[in-house]
Write a protein that holds these residues in place. Structure first.
Motif, PDB file in Angstrom:
ATOM      1  N   TRP A 284       0.836  -1.202   0.000  1.00 20.86           N
ATOM      2  CA  TRP A 284       0.000   0.000   0.000  1.00 20.86           C
ATOM      3  C   TRP A 284       0.867   1.247   0.000  1.00 20.86           C
ATOM      4  O   TRP A 284       0.606   2.197  -0.752  1.00 20.86           O
ATOM      5  CB  TRP A 284      -0.915  -0.017   1.213  1.00 20.86           C
ATOM      6  N   ASP A 285       1.918   1.259   0.833  1.00 13.29           N
ATOM      7  CA  ASP A 285       2.813   2.412   0.874  1.00 13.29           C
ATOM      8  C   ASP A 285       3.494   2.630  -0.465  1.00 13.29           C
ATOM      9  O   ASP A 285       3.673   3.776  -0.905  1.00 13.29           O
ATOM     10  CB  ASP A 285       3.872   2.222   1.968  1.00 13.29           C
ATOM     11  N   SER A 286       3.894   1.543  -1.129  1.00 13.85           N
ATOM     12  CA  SER A 286       4.563   1.672  -2.428  1.00 13.85           C
ATOM     13  C   SER A 286       3.625   2.271  -3.462  1.00 13.85           C
ATOM     14  O   SER A 286       4.022   3.153  -4.238  1.00 13.85           O
ATOM     15  CB  SER A 286       5.058   0.300  -2.900  1.00 13.85           C
ATOM     16  N   ARG A 287       2.376   1.805  -3.470  1.00 11.62           N
ATOM     17  CA  ARG A 287       1.406   2.367  -4.423  1.00 11.62           C
ATOM     18  C   ARG A 287       1.120   3.830  -4.115  1.00 11.62           C
ATOM     19  O   ARG A 287       1.027   4.662  -5.020  1.00 11.62           O
ATOM     20  CB  ARG A 287       0.112   1.545  -4.391  1.00 11.62           C
ATOM     21  N   LEU A 288       0.976   4.144  -2.825  1.00 10.24           N
ATOM     22  CA  LEU A 288       0.700   5.527  -2.448  1.00 10.24           C
ATOM     23  C   LEU A 288       1.897   6.421  -2.774  1.00 10.24           C
ATOM     24  O   LEU A 288       1.731   7.549  -3.254  1.00 10.24           O
ATOM     25  CB  LEU A 288       0.374   5.596  -0.952  1.00 10.24           C
ATOM     26  N   GLU A 289       3.099   5.922  -2.526  1.00 12.71           N
ATOM     27  CA  GLU A 289       4.303   6.702  -2.837  1.00 12.71           C
ATOM     28  C   GLU A 289       4.400   6.961  -4.333  1.00 12.71           C
ATOM     29  O   GLU A 289       4.731   8.072  -4.763  1.00 12.71           O
ATOM     30  CB  GLU A 289       5.538   5.967  -2.342  1.00 12.71           C
ATOM     31  N   ALA A 290       4.133   5.943  -5.135  1.00  9.00           N
ATOM     32  CA  ALA A 290       4.152   6.128  -6.590  1.00  9.00           C
ATOM     33  C   ALA A 290       3.113   7.150  -7.025  1.00  9.00           C
ATOM     34  O   ALA A 290       3.370   7.980  -7.920  1.00  9.00           O
ATOM     35  CB  ALA A 290       3.904   4.788  -7.286  1.00  9.00           C
ATOM     36  N   LEU A 291       1.943   7.131  -6.383  1.00  5.71           N
ATOM     37  CA  LEU A 291       0.893   8.092  -6.707  1.00  5.71           C
ATOM     38  C   LEU A 291       1.324   9.511  -6.352  1.00  5.71           C
ATOM     39  O   LEU A 291       1.090  10.459  -7.119  1.00  5.71           O
ATOM     40  CB  LEU A 291      -0.393   7.718  -5.959  1.00  5.71           C
TER      41      LEU A 291
ATOM     42  N   SER B 195       3.442  15.674 -12.330  1.00  3.38           N
ATOM     43  CA  SER B 195       2.417  16.265 -13.198  1.00  3.38           C
ATOM     44  C   SER B 195       1.940  17.620 -12.705  1.00  3.38           C
ATOM     45  O   SER B 195       1.327  18.373 -13.461  1.00  3.38           O
ATOM     46  CB  SER B 195       1.227  15.309 -13.315  1.00  3.38           C
ATOM     47  N   GLY B 196       2.215  17.919 -11.434  1.00  2.00           N
ATOM     48  CA  GLY B 196       1.747  19.184 -10.879  1.00  2.00           C
ATOM     49  C   GLY B 196       0.272  19.200 -10.568  1.00  2.00           C
ATOM     50  O   GLY B 196      -0.317  20.263 -10.369  1.00  2.00           O
ATOM     51  N   GLU B 197      -0.348  18.029 -10.504  1.00  2.00           N
ATOM     52  CA  GLU B 197      -1.779  17.941 -10.240  1.00  2.00           C
ATOM     53  C   GLU B 197      -2.043  17.538  -8.797  1.00  2.00           C
ATOM     54  O   GLU B 197      -1.157  17.106  -8.077  1.00  2.00           O
ATOM     55  CB  GLU B 197      -2.422  16.911 -11.175  1.00  2.00           C
ATOM     56  N   ALA B 198      -3.294  17.675  -8.396  1.00  2.00           N
ATOM     57  CA  ALA B 198      -3.776  17.212  -7.083  1.00  2.00           C
ATOM     58  C   ALA B 198      -2.973  17.801  -5.935  1.00  2.00           C
ATOM     59  O   ALA B 198      -2.622  17.119  -4.978  1.00  2.00           O
ATOM     60  CB  ALA B 198      -3.750  15.681  -7.010  1.00  2.00           C
ATOM     61  N   GLU B 199      -2.697  19.116  -6.017  1.00  2.00           N
ATOM     62  CA  GLU B 199      -1.928  19.745  -4.940  1.00  2.00           C
ATOM     63  C   GLU B 199      -2.692  19.741  -3.624  1.00  2.00           C
ATOM     64  O   GLU B 199      -2.086  19.691  -2.554  1.00  2.00           O
ATOM     65  CB  GLU B 199      -1.581  21.181  -5.336  1.00  2.00           C
ATOM     66  N   ASN B 200      -4.022  19.787  -3.689  1.00  2.00           N
ATOM     67  CA  ASN B 200      -4.806  19.831  -2.455  1.00  2.00           C
ATOM     68  C   ASN B 200      -4.730  18.520  -1.683  1.00  2.00           C
ATOM     69  O   ASN B 200      -4.801  18.504  -0.453  1.00  2.00           O
ATOM     70  CB  ASN B 200      -6.271  20.150  -2.784  1.00  2.00           C
ATOM     71  N   GLU B 201      -4.588  17.396  -2.405  1.00  2.00           N
ATOM     72  CA  GLU B 201      -4.538  16.095  -1.741  1.00  2.00           C
ATOM     73  C   GLU B 201      -3.133  15.722  -1.276  1.00  2.00           C
ATOM     74  O   GLU B 201      -2.981  14.785  -0.497  1.00  2.00           O
ATOM     75  CB  GLU B 201      -5.051  15.004  -2.686  1.00  2.00           C
ATOM     76  N   LEU B 202      -2.116  16.418  -1.747  1.00  2.00           N
ATOM     77  CA  LEU B 202      -0.745  16.037  -1.433  1.00  2.00           C
ATOM     78  C   LEU B 202      -0.449  15.989   0.062  1.00  2.00           C
ATOM     79  O   LEU B 202       0.136  15.020   0.546  1.00  2.00           O
ATOM     80  CB  LEU B 202       0.240  16.981  -2.133  1.00  2.00           C
ATOM     81  N   PRO B 203      -0.811  17.022   0.850  1.00  2.00           N
ATOM     82  CA  PRO B 203      -0.449  16.986   2.282  1.00  2.00           C
ATOM     83  C   PRO B 203      -0.965  15.756   3.005  1.00  2.00           C
ATOM     84  O   PRO B 203      -0.239  15.141   3.800  1.00  2.00           O
ATOM     85  CB  PRO B 203      -1.082  18.275   2.829  1.00  2.00           C
ATOM     86  N   SER B 204      -2.212  15.345   2.739  1.00  2.00           N
ATOM     87  CA  SER B 204      -2.759  14.179   3.438  1.00  2.00           C
ATOM     88  C   SER B 204      -2.077  12.899   2.979  1.00  2.00           C
ATOM     89  O   SER B 204      -1.796  12.014   3.785  1.00  2.00           O
ATOM     90  CB  SER B 204      -4.274  14.088   3.203  1.00  2.00           C
ATOM     91  N   ARG B 205      -1.787  12.797   1.688  1.00  2.00           N
ATOM     92  CA  ARG B 205      -1.103  11.598   1.190  1.00  2.00           C
ATOM     93  C   ARG B 205       0.315  11.514   1.735  1.00  2.00           C
ATOM     94  O   ARG B 205       0.802  10.439   2.087  1.00  2.00           O
ATOM     95  CB  ARG B 205      -1.079  11.618  -0.336  1.00  2.00           C
ATOM     96  N   ILE B 206       0.974  12.655   1.797  1.00  2.00           N
ATOM     97  CA  ILE B 206       2.345  12.682   2.310  1.00  2.00           C
ATOM     98  C   ILE B 206       2.368  12.302   3.785  1.00  2.00           C
ATOM     99  O   ILE B 206       3.244  11.569   4.248  1.00  2.00           O
ATOM    100  CB  ILE B 206       2.958  14.077   2.087  1.00  2.00           C
ATOM    101  N   ALA B 207       1.381  12.797   4.537  1.00  2.00           N
ATOM    102  CA  ALA B 207       1.302  12.453   5.960  1.00  2.00           C
ATOM    103  C   ALA B 207       1.084  10.959   6.147  1.00  2.00           C
ATOM    104  O   ALA B 207       1.641  10.346   7.059  1.00  2.00           O
ATOM    105  CB  ALA B 207       0.180  13.244   6.625  1.00  2.00           C
ATOM    106  N   ALA B 208       0.293  10.345   5.265  1.00  2.00           N
ATOM    107  CA  ALA B 208       0.050   8.904   5.367  1.00  2.00           C
ATOM    108  C   ALA B 208       1.315   8.096   5.107  1.00  2.00           C
ATOM    109  O   ALA B 208       1.470   6.992   5.627  1.00  2.00           O
ATOM    110  CB  ALA B 208      -1.042   8.491   4.374  1.00  2.00           C
TER     111      ALA B 208
END
Length: 398
Positions: free
Chosen positions: A141-148, A155-168
């Motif tokens: 799961w971490d590998s898939r999330l890290e790749a995402l 791509s410079g996309e999904a900047e709003n979701e980055l902080p929560s994904r990075i925290a995970a």
């Protein structure tokens, strides 16, 4: 013998509640981490202990069912157990439970004691299997999330979701960030890259895109070292030095480090520069490894990178033009004359020392030394792009 076993089974079923109660009491008396748990988690751990005792009685009745029954013990509260109790604590839980059962049935004969020891082994292996499967699932799961996350940065996309994904992901970086792009090796050792990053007090996000290996680098907070008062004053390594330490983890070919950005959310800007530099790095014959993306501005501009063009004009041409048209003209003349002081002086009708002085002033204004071969290429490109960007002069009226 069969009667004795039947009697033993009947007796074990009679005292199973007593064994569960004694086990919970022993857990509270001997394991501090169990006492400090919230009631809900203590109840979940207690369910596992009771399931273990019940499972032992069923297994004693039919030892062939060991693989299934041992796995079912951790089905009582698997998620709660894995979230709140480590593997070491689980083994302590097994040991305490076995000790309680052994004390209570010590007069049951050697056969019963051997059964307890054998079953405790089965339970220990089952616990290791449960935690190993959980760790494997979390790793995938971490590998898939890290790749995402790396894909989103590139791509410079999904900047709003980055902080929560990075925290995970448990990102330990803070402050400035750089992106490093190179060729992926035939056998990528992700763990070695992470160990190297930790050694230089950095954290990395790792992504592989085809033949490219992308690292998002951030400085991690240094671990406090007691008794070393001066350690807090040690300056952190530059991102270029960190990239040099990580360089062995990449494959052959060019290695490009993007420009430094304030935080991870803006890492797409560094990634854009690094990717553009990586695409044209072969055009600089003597490019170092790693090389800064900003050192490849002329090649990037020729390849059509608008960021490189605007950077050259904004960093070199505009400051010189705003500071002094005389310095701008001297630089033009110096580069057009093949960096010859004498030829430049003759064209400008000044002494060569005057040209030297102006070149020194140019270096102070823009930070580039026009006498260097590589920097001359950068400056020449900036002057050409700046001149192209200038609005055309209005035609004179006759």
């Amino acid at each position: 013998m069969a009667r004795t076993k039947a009697e033993t089974l009947a007796w074990l079923r009679t005292v199973s509640g007593e064994l569960a109660t004694a086990t919970l009491k022993r857990l509270e008396d001997t394991l501090p981490w169990y006492r400090d748990m919230p009631p809900g988690r203590r109840s979940a751990v207690g369910l596992v202990a009771q399931a273990g005792i019940t499972s032992f009685i069923s297994w004693y009745d039919d030892p062939k069912s060991a693989p299934w029954i041992a796995a079912d013990v951790f089905g009582a509260a698997p998620r709660e157990l894995l979230r709140s109790v480590s593997l070491q604590q689980t083994l302590q839980l097994i040991r305490v439970t076995v000790e309680v059962v052994e004390d209570r049935v010590k007069d049951g004969g050697d056969g019963l004691r051997e059964a307890i020891l054998l079953y405790s082994r089965e339970i220990a292996f089952a616990a290791a299997d449960v935690y190993a499967r959980a760790a494997e699932a979390r790793g995938l799961w971490d590998s898939r999330l890290e790749a995402l996350v790396v894909d989103s940065i590139l791509s410079g996309e999904a900047e709003n979701e980055l902080p929560s994904r990075i925290a995970a992901l448990g990102w330990h970086g803070h402050g400035e960030v750089c992106v490093l792009v190179g060729t992926a090796p035939p056998m990528l050792d992700v763990d070695q890259l992470r160990r190297t990053a930790r050694h230089v007090e950095a954290d990395v996000l790792i992504g592989v895109q085809g033949s490219r290996l992308v690292l998002v680098i951030g400085r991690a907070l240094p671990s406090p070292q007691e008794g070393e008062e001066g350690s807090a004053q040690t300056p952190p390594l530059s991102f270029l030095e960190i990239a040099r330490r990580l360089e062995p983890g990449f494959g052959s070919g060019h290695l490009v480090l993007g420009n430094e950005v304030p935080d991870l959310v803006q890492a797409h800007r560094s990634a854009r520069a690094a990717l553009a530099g990586f695409a044209v790095a072969r055009a600089w014959r003597n490019a170092p490894r790693p090389v800064l993306a900003d050192d490849l501005l002329p090649e990037r501009a020729l390849a059509g990178d608008p960021l490189a063009r605007s950077t050259l004009v904004g960093r070199i041409y505009r400051p010189l033009q705003d500071h002094s048209t005389e310095l701008l003209g001297t630089l033009w003349c110096y580069l057009d004359n093949g960096r010859s002081l004498e030829a430049t002086a003759r064209e400008l009708f000044v002494h060569p020392n005057t040209v030297r002085y102006r070149l020194k002033r140019i270096s102070e204004v823009i930070g580039y030394d026009a006498t260097g071969a590589r920097e001359a290429v950068i400056l020449q490109s900036a002057l050409i792009l700046g001149a192209i960007a200038e609005p055309a002069a209005a035609p004179r009226r006759r």
